[in-house]
Design an enzyme around this catalytic site. Structure first.
Site: not given
Length: 297
Positions: A18, A101, A103, A152, A202
């Site tokens: 990522e 959490r 991201n 995202n 994403d």
């Protein structure tokens, strides 16, 4: 139309790649392995990779003006000293939500860090437990948006007055009016709604022409979208279905780097896509990106 070439350039056994960021100063690509709990730096010129482990999931890592990086580890935004591999906590988020959490995170042109949260259990239940936060240089933390499923992709328009944002489960790319002086958001609207088979939006980046490049998780592609018209201009297919994010890099920002994941694939799927989890480089797009911003704190 120039011929587009996709190649697998680096794969350090990544589970959930990522957040690629091109580091102009070192001509290196920074990216994370969320589930593998690692921050990676890769040099295209030497093909060398350096890694730092984190003690929890790491959603993003971004350069910091004063040196080192800021990373989203678990529910903490931490300073990372690369040479000593030590981390120092700068801010904590969602302390009342132990199942969340951090991201994706990105730095705006003013040097603020924006980062969002999501639930750790991939139930995709749609109960919107996440939020979007901003952290300023004096470490003031502000909650900009609540009721988010999977926070995202983010980026800012060329004139800096619009912020593009993705909450993956909404299946759309959205825009906000953005006040670069105060960092406030307003007037949310949909720029592009995902079509059947395109997957979940994403991570994303904006090119020097003001167009969006959106990585599509479970879609094996990156979409090039004109946010002014909401039209999909181009689709780049990748040999990994779980494409996660993208950024432009290289000496003149004409290479598009795309991260991917292997986590969650069956044995037969991994056989069909042996490069799942790799970072890919796409050349021949005929467009250029823009330098990333560093956290001002």
């Amino acid at each position: 139309m120039s011929s587009v070439k996709v190649e697998c350039v680096v794969n350090p056994g990544t589970l959930l790649g990522e957040g690629p960021v091109w580091e102009e100063s070192d001509q290196k690509l920074l990216f994370v392995d969320i589930a593998g709990q690692k921050i990676h730096r890769w040099s295209p010129s030497t093909n060398q990779i350096e890694s730092v482990g984190t003690d929890d999931t790491v959603g993003f890592a971004v350069p910091r003006r004063s040196g080192g990086y800021v990373a989203g580890v678990g529910r903490s935004m931490v300073a990372v000293d690369w040479s000593t591999q030590k981390t120092t906590t700068l801010a904590k988020v969602d302390e009342d939500k132990p199942n969340n959490r951090l991201n994706d995170g990105k730095v705006d042109p003013a040097g603020r860090l924006l980062a969002g949260t999501m639930s750790k259990d991939d139930s995709f239940g749609g109960n919107k437990p996440g939020s979007l936060f901003s952290l300023t240089s004096d470490l003031t933390l502000t909650k900009l948006q609540g009721q988010v499923d999977i926070s995202n992709g983010m980026d800012w328009s060329l004139d800096q007055s619009t912020m593009f944002y993705i909450d993956s489960l909404s299946l759309s790319v959205d825009a906000f009016d953005y006040d670069m002086v105060t960092g406030q958001l307003g007037n949310r609207r949909v720029v592009y709604r995902m079509k059947e088979g395109e997957g979940l939006p994403d991570g994303m980046t904006l090119d020097a022409d003001g167009r969006l490049w959106v990585a599509c998780y479970n879609g094996g592609r990156v979409l090039n979208i004109d946010p002014a018209t909401g039209v999909r201009l181009q689709t780049i297919s990748l040999p990994a279905t779980k494409t996660t994010s993208c950024c432009f890099g290289g000496p003149d920002y004409s290479d598009l780097y795309v991260t991917s994941a292997s986590l969650g694939l069956s044995q037969s799927e991994i056989k069909q896509q042996p490069d799942a989890g790799a970072t890919f480089r796409v050349r021949g797009l005929g467009v250029k990106g823009r330098p990333s911003h560093s956290f001002a704190g």
